[in-house]
Enzyme design. Sequence first.
Site, PDB file in Angstrom:
ATOM      1  N   THR A  87      11.982  -6.027   0.290  1.00 28.78           N
ATOM      2  CA  THR A  87      12.939  -6.238  -0.794  1.00 28.78           C
ATOM      3  C   THR A  87      14.171  -5.402  -0.475  1.00 28.78           C
ATOM      4  OG1 THR A  87      11.114  -6.481  -2.360  1.00 28.78           O
ATOM      5  CG2 THR A  87      13.297  -6.095  -3.286  1.00 28.78           C
ATOM      6  N   LYS A 162      14.422 -12.827  -6.126  1.00 31.60           N
ATOM      7  CA  LYS A 162      13.528 -11.679  -6.357  1.00 31.60           C
ATOM      8  C   LYS A 162      14.127 -10.693  -7.365  1.00 31.60           C
ATOM      9  CE  LYS A 162      10.591  -8.251  -5.385  1.00 31.60           C
ATOM     10  NZ  LYS A 162       9.161  -8.251  -5.526  1.00 31.60           N
ATOM     11  N   LYS A 237      13.667   0.713  -8.072  1.00 26.36           N
ATOM     12  CA  LYS A 237      14.338   0.225  -6.852  1.00 26.36           C
ATOM     13  C   LYS A 237      14.901  -1.178  -7.084  1.00 26.36           C
ATOM     14  CE  LYS A 237      13.477  -1.562  -2.248  1.00 26.36           C
ATOM     15  NZ  LYS A 237      12.560  -1.905  -1.182  1.00 26.36           N
TER      16      LYS A 237
HETATM   17  P1  NAD Z   1       5.355   1.293   2.551  1.00 23.87           P
HETATM   18  O1  NAD Z   1       6.239   2.472   2.464  1.00 23.87           O
HETATM   19  O2  NAD Z   1       3.879   1.427   2.298  1.00 23.87           O
HETATM   20  O3  NAD Z   1       5.513   0.598   4.011  1.00 23.87           O
HETATM   21  C1  NAD Z   1       6.708   0.577   4.750  1.00 23.87           C
HETATM   22  C2  NAD Z   1       6.339   0.929   6.179  1.00 23.87           C
HETATM   23  O4  NAD Z   1       7.520   0.827   6.991  1.00 23.87           O
HETATM   24  C3  NAD Z   1       5.823   2.359   6.344  1.00 23.87           C
HETATM   25  O5  NAD Z   1       4.528   2.342   6.922  1.00 23.87           O
HETATM   26  C4  NAD Z   1       6.850   3.028   7.262  1.00 23.87           C
HETATM   27  O6  NAD Z   1       6.289   3.964   8.179  1.00 23.87           O
HETATM   28  C5  NAD Z   1       7.416   1.828   7.984  1.00 23.87           C
HETATM   29  N1  NAD Z   1       8.732   2.081   8.567  1.00 23.87           N
HETATM   30  C6  NAD Z   1       9.795   2.745   8.039  1.00 23.87           C
HETATM   31  N2  NAD Z   1      10.823   2.761   8.901  1.00 23.87           N
HETATM   32  C7  NAD Z   1      10.410   2.069   9.999  1.00 23.87           C
HETATM   33  C8  NAD Z   1      11.015   1.750  11.238  1.00 23.87           C
HETATM   34  N3  NAD Z   1      12.276   2.111  11.514  1.00 23.87           N
HETATM   35  N4  NAD Z   1      10.290   1.047  12.152  1.00 23.87           N
HETATM   36  C9  NAD Z   1       9.016   0.676  11.883  1.00 23.87           C
HETATM   37  N5  NAD Z   1       8.389   0.962  10.733  1.00 23.87           N
HETATM   38  C10 NAD Z   1       9.083   1.648   9.795  1.00 23.87           C
HETATM   39  O7  NAD Z   1       5.995   0.202   1.553  1.00 23.87           O
HETATM   40  P2  NAD Z   1       5.298  -1.135   0.988  1.00 23.87           P
HETATM   41  O8  NAD Z   1       4.700  -0.848  -0.350  1.00 23.87           O
HETATM   42  O9  NAD Z   1       4.474  -1.745   2.053  1.00 23.87           O
HETATM   43  O10 NAD Z   1       6.597  -2.019   0.688  1.00 23.87           O
HETATM   44  C11 NAD Z   1       7.308  -2.660   1.739  1.00 23.87           C
HETATM   45  C12 NAD Z   1       8.392  -3.543   1.120  1.00 23.87           C
HETATM   46  O11 NAD Z   1       7.777  -4.490   0.238  1.00 23.87           O
HETATM   47  C13 NAD Z   1       9.413  -2.775   0.292  1.00 23.87           C
HETATM   48  O12 NAD Z   1      10.688  -3.331   0.544  1.00 23.87           O
HETATM   49  C14 NAD Z   1       8.976  -3.024  -1.146  1.00 23.87           C
HETATM   50  O13 NAD Z   1      10.042  -2.973  -2.064  1.00 23.87           O
HETATM   51  C15 NAD Z   1       8.398  -4.420  -1.045  1.00 23.87           C
HETATM   52  N6  NAD Z   1       7.383  -4.742  -2.058  1.00 23.87           N
HETATM   53  C16 NAD Z   1       6.370  -3.866  -2.310  1.00 23.87           C
HETATM   54  C17 NAD Z   1       5.423  -4.200  -3.267  1.00 23.87           C
HETATM   55  C18 NAD Z   1       4.281  -3.254  -3.572  1.00 23.87           C
HETATM   56  O14 NAD Z   1       3.601  -3.473  -4.580  1.00 23.87           O
HETATM   57  N7  NAD Z   1       4.034  -2.233  -2.750  1.00 23.87           N
HETATM   58  C19 NAD Z   1       5.510  -5.413  -3.961  1.00 23.87           C
HETATM   59  C20 NAD Z   1       6.532  -6.303  -3.640  1.00 23.87           C
HETATM   60  C21 NAD Z   1       7.475  -5.952  -2.683  1.00 23.87           C
END
Ligand code: NAD
Length: 290
Positions: A87, A162, A237
């Site tokens: 997102t 979204k 966010k």
């Molecule tokens: P998270 O923080 O668990 O996962 C993100 C991952 O990206 C981490 O493991 C981090 O180490 C990795 N990362 C960061 N920088 C990086 C880079 N330069 N190269 C490679 N990896 C890198 O977050 P999440 O909960 O998995 O959410 C991910 C996305 O999904 C976000 O944009 C969030 O807004 C969206 N989202 C999350 C949810 C939820 O319920 N968690 C629901 C809908 C949407």
Amino acid sequence: MEIGFIGLGNMGAPMALNLVAAGHDVTGYDLQASCPEGVGAAASASEAAAGRDVVITMLPNGAILRAVAAEILPAMREGAVLVDCSTVEVAAAREVASQAAARGIGCLDAPVSGGVGGAAAGTLTFMVGGTEADFATAEPLFDVMGQKAVHCGGAGNGQAAKICNNMILGVTMIATCEAFALADKLGLDRQAMFDVVSTSSGYSWTMNAYCPAPGVGPQSPADHDYQPGFAADLMLKDLRLSQSAADDVDADTPMGQAACALYETFVEQEDGAGRDFSAMLPRFEKRGRG
Ligand code: NAD
């Protein structure tokens, strides 16, 4: 398909595992998290992306997406498709799409709803912006990772859908919580409140499916001491993204603005961080008008 998967956090890891379970060849990379079993480990984002048919990113925010795209686009093969499921700002999605197009690489913004549970169960909803042809390429993967994928139009439109959806969600959750807190003070039983509103014109997803009051309605985070679920931090966010998009296009969103300010206070100055976004109800319970 040969798939690169970058960002194997709470959402990305289970999504990648579902692709492996469906027989795809998945190579992953994450800055911190380790690759789940079954996903081949690459030493860098560009190694995970090089030569793949499709590269999926699931990253924390738009700044990180921009940096990762700058690294992987030169490594991706012409005709491949980058599918960003994070997102992020509409503007970031459109910028990355035009950088990809300049290299003959397809690009979709495909943010999801459904949370970690939906990612694990393969029941996410994808909201997708990009061309018909790129959507057709990625659709079999959306079918594996989710239950529905809606093609919303050109680049950035998935992110637009979204944040508009989540702006409604944030506003509606606050309205539902403040109405419960008012009903309490008026002496109305919570079950009666639920029974009336859930079948009257005040019904909504936040009342009917994700009720913020424990013990009434279907099971929800309220029944588990407001463990997320959907964390208030993530709602903040998304509300911020909605307000920065509204600034960019000069849209008047007073309720979205108020919801954003309230979640900001809740998360940054009160006890909202790490709690479900429906924990607005206990917040309102404790307060008066002053
Ligand atoms: P998270 O923080 O668990 O996962 C993100 C991952 O990206 C981490 O493991 C981090 O180490 C990795 N990362 C960061 N920088 C990086 C880079 N330069 N190269 C490679 N990896 C890198 O977050 P999440 O909960 O998995 O959410 C991910 C996305 O999904 C976000 O944009 C969030 O807004 C969206 N989202 C999350 C949810 C939820 O319920 N968690 C629901 C809908 C949407």
